[in-house]
Design a protein around this motif. Structure first.
Motif, mmCIF file in Angstrom:
data_model
loop_
_atom_site.group_PDB
_atom_site.id
_atom_site.type_symbol
_atom_site.label_atom_id
_atom_site.label_comp_id
_atom_site.label_asym_id
_atom_site.label_seq_id
_atom_site.Cartn_x
_atom_site.Cartn_y
_atom_site.Cartn_z
ATOM 1 N N PHE A 1 0.806 -1.221 0.000
ATOM 2 C CA PHE A 1 0.000 0.000 0.000
ATOM 3 C C PHE A 1 0.839 1.271 0.000
ATOM 4 N N GLU A 2 2.100 1.169 0.383
ATOM 5 C CA GLU A 2 2.989 2.323 0.360
ATOM 6 C C GLU A 2 4.301 1.928 -0.311
ATOM 7 N N PRO A 3 4.289 1.809 -1.636
ATOM 8 C CA PRO A 3 5.505 1.377 -2.344
ATOM 9 C C PRO A 3 6.607 2.420 -2.223
ATOM 10 N N PRO A 4 7.861 1.981 -2.242
ATOM 11 C CA PRO A 4 8.974 2.929 -2.203
ATOM 12 C C PRO A 4 9.029 3.714 -3.507
ATOM 13 N N SER A 5 9.724 4.822 -3.486
ATOM 14 C CA SER A 5 9.868 5.614 -4.708
ATOM 15 C C SER A 5 10.958 5.001 -5.587
ATOM 16 N N ILE A 6 10.960 5.410 -6.843
ATOM 17 C CA ILE A 6 12.016 4.972 -7.748
ATOM 18 C C ILE A 6 13.377 5.430 -7.224
ATOM 19 N N SER A 7 13.436 6.635 -6.674
ATOM 20 C CA SER A 7 14.689 7.148 -6.104
ATOM 21 C C SER A 7 15.158 6.294 -4.943
ATOM 22 N N ASP A 8 14.218 5.864 -4.100
ATOM 23 C CA ASP A 8 14.582 5.006 -2.966
ATOM 24 C C ASP A 8 15.228 3.712 -3.452
ATOM 25 N N ILE A 9 14.616 3.112 -4.457
ATOM 26 C CA ILE A 9 15.116 1.836 -4.966
ATOM 27 C C ILE A 9 16.493 2.002 -5.596
#
Length: 204
Positions: A38-46
Protein backbone atom coordinates in the motif's frame (compact mmCIF):
# COMPACT_ATOMS: atom_id res chain seq x y z
CA UNK A 1 -2.16 -20.56 5.14
CA UNK A 2 1.31 -20.97 6.62
CA UNK A 3 1.92 -24.00 4.45
CA UNK A 4 0.78 -22.11 1.35
CA UNK A 5 3.26 -19.36 2.23
CA UNK A 6 6.04 -21.95 2.48
CA UNK A 7 6.62 -21.33 6.20
CA UNK A 8 5.72 -24.85 7.35
CA UNK A 9 5.42 -28.33 5.90
CA UNK A 10 3.28 -31.21 7.10
CA UNK A 11 3.69 -34.96 6.87
CA UNK A 12 1.26 -37.72 7.80
CA UNK A 13 1.99 -41.16 9.22
CA UNK A 14 4.60 -42.29 11.74
CA UNK A 15 7.02 -39.52 12.54
CA UNK A 16 4.70 -37.07 10.85
CA UNK A 17 3.51 -33.70 12.03
CA UNK A 18 3.97 -30.05 11.25
CA UNK A 19 7.50 -28.75 10.72
CA UNK A 20 9.10 -25.36 10.18
CA UNK A 21 10.13 -25.20 6.53
CA UNK A 22 13.22 -23.75 4.91
CA UNK A 23 11.81 -20.72 3.11
CA UNK A 24 12.55 -20.49 -0.61
CA UNK A 25 14.00 -17.11 -1.68
CA UNK A 26 11.05 -16.39 -3.97
CA UNK A 27 8.59 -16.94 -1.08
CA UNK A 28 10.59 -14.64 1.17
CA UNK A 29 10.61 -11.94 -1.49
CA UNK A 30 6.87 -12.28 -2.03
CA UNK A 31 6.25 -11.74 1.68
CA UNK A 32 8.59 -8.75 1.75
CA UNK A 33 6.79 -7.29 -1.25
CA UNK A 34 3.61 -7.26 0.86
CA UNK A 35 5.27 -4.81 3.25
CA UNK A 36 5.15 -2.21 0.48
CA UNK A 37 1.80 -3.19 -1.01
CA UNK A 38 0.00 0.00 0.00
CA UNK A 39 2.99 2.32 0.36
CA UNK A 40 5.50 1.38 -2.34
CA UNK A 41 8.97 2.93 -2.20
CA UNK A 42 9.87 5.61 -4.71
CA UNK A 43 12.02 4.97 -7.75
CA UNK A 44 14.69 7.15 -6.10
CA UNK A 45 14.58 5.01 -2.97
CA UNK A 46 15.12 1.84 -4.97
CA UNK A 47 17.94 3.22 -7.08
CA UNK A 48 19.68 4.72 -4.06
CA UNK A 49 20.25 1.12 -2.95
CA UNK A 50 20.74 -0.36 -6.42
CA UNK A 51 23.61 2.07 -7.06
CA UNK A 52 25.36 0.61 -4.01
CA UNK A 53 24.46 -3.06 -4.40
CA UNK A 54 24.72 -3.73 -8.14
CA UNK A 55 28.27 -2.40 -8.66
CA UNK A 56 29.47 -4.61 -5.80
CA UNK A 57 27.70 -7.61 -7.32
CA UNK A 58 29.46 -6.98 -10.62
CA UNK A 59 32.84 -6.54 -8.93
CA UNK A 60 32.31 -9.70 -6.90
CA UNK A 61 31.46 -11.69 -10.03
CA UNK A 62 34.68 -10.50 -11.65
CA UNK A 63 36.78 -11.24 -8.57
CA UNK A 64 35.42 -14.70 -7.77
CA UNK A 65 34.65 -15.68 -11.36
CA UNK A 66 31.49 -17.26 -12.70
CA UNK A 67 30.99 -20.85 -13.71
CA UNK A 68 30.59 -21.50 -17.42
CA UNK A 69 26.92 -22.27 -16.79
CA UNK A 70 26.34 -18.98 -14.95
CA UNK A 71 28.14 -17.00 -17.64
CA UNK A 72 26.09 -18.71 -20.34
CA UNK A 73 22.88 -17.91 -18.43
CA UNK A 74 23.82 -14.22 -18.43
CA UNK A 75 24.55 -14.31 -22.15
CA UNK A 76 21.22 -16.05 -22.76
CA UNK A 77 19.27 -13.18 -21.20
CA UNK A 78 21.03 -10.76 -23.55
CA UNK A 79 20.13 -12.85 -26.59
CA UNK A 80 16.46 -12.28 -25.78
CA UNK A 81 16.75 -8.59 -26.61
CA UNK A 82 19.72 -8.18 -28.92
CA UNK A 83 17.43 -8.14 -31.99
CA UNK A 84 15.05 -5.33 -32.83
CA UNK A 85 11.55 -6.06 -31.45
CA UNK A 86 8.80 -6.45 -34.04
CA UNK A 87 5.89 -5.57 -31.74
CA UNK A 88 5.21 -3.46 -28.65
CA UNK A 89 4.58 -6.65 -26.67
CA UNK A 90 7.95 -8.05 -27.70
CA UNK A 91 9.70 -4.83 -26.68
CA UNK A 92 8.03 -5.04 -23.26
CA UNK A 93 9.29 -8.61 -22.85
CA UNK A 94 12.76 -7.41 -23.82
CA UNK A 95 12.66 -4.76 -21.11
CA UNK A 96 11.85 -7.44 -18.55
CA UNK A 97 14.66 -9.58 -19.95
CA UNK A 98 17.04 -6.71 -19.19
CA UNK A 99 15.97 -6.98 -15.55
CA UNK A 100 16.45 -10.75 -15.77
CA UNK A 101 20.12 -10.11 -16.58
CA UNK A 102 20.54 -8.38 -13.22
CA UNK A 103 18.53 -11.05 -11.43
CA UNK A 104 20.70 -13.77 -12.93
CA UNK A 105 23.84 -11.96 -11.83
CA UNK A 106 22.39 -11.66 -8.32
CA UNK A 107 21.45 -15.33 -8.14
CA UNK A 108 25.09 -16.26 -8.76
CA UNK A 109 26.47 -13.86 -6.16
CA UNK A 110 29.03 -15.31 -3.74
CA UNK A 111 27.50 -13.02 -1.10
CA UNK A 112 23.97 -14.42 -0.77
CA UNK A 113 22.69 -11.45 1.23
CA UNK A 114 23.90 -9.04 -1.44
CA UNK A 115 22.29 -11.15 -4.14
CA UNK A 116 19.00 -11.45 -2.26
CA UNK A 117 18.84 -7.68 -1.77
CA UNK A 118 19.36 -7.09 -5.49
CA UNK A 119 16.62 -9.56 -6.47
CA UNK A 120 14.24 -7.97 -3.96
CA UNK A 121 14.83 -4.51 -5.44
CA UNK A 122 14.17 -5.88 -8.94
CA UNK A 123 10.94 -7.42 -7.68
CA UNK A 124 9.80 -4.04 -6.36
CA UNK A 125 10.54 -2.42 -9.74
CA UNK A 126 8.58 -5.09 -11.61
CA UNK A 127 5.54 -4.65 -9.35
CA UNK A 128 5.31 -0.85 -9.36
CA UNK A 129 2.58 0.39 -11.69
CA UNK A 130 4.56 3.41 -12.86
CA UNK A 131 7.54 1.18 -13.72
CA UNK A 132 5.40 -1.25 -15.71
CA UNK A 133 4.03 1.69 -17.67
CA UNK A 134 7.55 2.98 -18.35
CA UNK A 135 8.75 -0.47 -19.43
CA UNK A 136 5.87 -0.71 -21.91
CA UNK A 137 6.94 2.48 -23.71
CA UNK A 138 8.70 1.94 -27.06
CA UNK A 139 12.29 3.16 -26.80
CA UNK A 140 14.80 1.52 -29.20
CA UNK A 141 17.66 3.73 -28.01
CA UNK A 142 17.20 2.57 -24.42
CA UNK A 143 17.51 -1.07 -25.50
CA UNK A 144 20.78 -0.30 -27.29
CA UNK A 145 22.14 1.57 -24.27
CA UNK A 146 21.33 -1.26 -21.87
CA UNK A 147 22.75 -3.83 -24.25
CA UNK A 148 25.99 -1.87 -24.56
CA UNK A 149 26.45 -1.68 -20.80
CA UNK A 150 25.76 -5.36 -20.30
CA UNK A 151 28.07 -6.53 -23.08
CA UNK A 152 30.86 -4.39 -21.65
CA UNK A 153 30.10 -5.76 -18.21
CA UNK A 154 30.34 -9.36 -19.38
CA UNK A 155 33.74 -8.63 -20.91
CA UNK A 156 34.99 -7.11 -17.65
CA UNK A 157 33.68 -10.06 -15.64
CA UNK A 158 35.26 -12.56 -18.02
CA UNK A 159 38.57 -10.68 -17.80
CA UNK A 160 38.40 -10.69 -14.00
CA UNK A 161 38.58 -6.88 -13.90
CA UNK A 162 36.62 -6.05 -10.73
CA UNK A 163 37.31 -2.30 -10.83
CA UNK A 164 36.09 -2.01 -14.41
CA UNK A 165 33.02 -4.15 -13.70
CA UNK A 166 32.15 -1.97 -10.72
CA UNK A 167 32.53 1.23 -12.76
CA UNK A 168 30.44 -0.03 -15.69
CA UNK A 169 27.61 -1.17 -13.45
CA UNK A 170 27.62 2.07 -11.50
CA UNK A 171 27.35 4.07 -14.73
CA UNK A 172 24.58 1.75 -15.87
CA UNK A 173 22.60 2.33 -12.66
CA UNK A 174 23.00 6.11 -12.94
CA UNK A 175 21.68 6.11 -16.52
CA UNK A 176 18.83 3.76 -15.63
CA UNK A 177 17.78 5.90 -12.66
CA UNK A 178 17.91 9.08 -14.74
CA UNK A 179 15.70 7.59 -17.43
CA UNK A 180 13.18 6.11 -14.98
CA UNK A 181 12.84 9.37 -13.05
CA UNK A 182 12.46 11.42 -16.22
CA UNK A 183 9.71 9.15 -17.52
CA UNK A 184 8.00 9.00 -14.13
CA UNK A 185 7.99 12.80 -13.96
CA UNK A 186 6.02 12.91 -17.21
CA UNK A 187 3.27 10.90 -15.48
CA UNK A 188 3.68 12.35 -12.00
CA UNK A 189 4.91 15.96 -12.17
CA UNK A 190 5.78 15.96 -8.45
CA UNK A 191 8.45 13.27 -8.84
CA UNK A 192 11.84 14.93 -8.13
CA UNK A 193 14.73 14.35 -10.52
CA UNK A 194 18.13 14.51 -8.79
CA UNK A 195 20.58 16.60 -10.80
CA UNK A 196 23.88 15.72 -9.10
CA UNK A 197 23.59 11.95 -9.30
CA UNK A 198 25.91 11.54 -12.29
CA UNK A 199 28.83 13.07 -10.44
CA UNK A 200 28.91 10.33 -7.81
CA UNK A 201 31.71 7.82 -8.37
CA UNK A 202 31.64 4.19 -7.23
CA UNK A 203 33.48 3.40 -4.01
CA UNK A 204 35.06 0.22 -2.81
Amino acid sequence: VLEFQGLISSKTGPGGGVFVASIAPENAIRMLDNLFLFEPPSISDIYAIRKLVEPELAASAAESGLSSEAFEALQSTIRLYEDEPSTVEEEYRQRLAELDFHAELARNASNRLLGFTAVFLLSLLRDMTVCREIYSEPNPQLRETGLNYQVRLLRAIKAGDAAQARTIMHEHMIEAEKYMLERAAVREPNVPIPMATASVSPKR
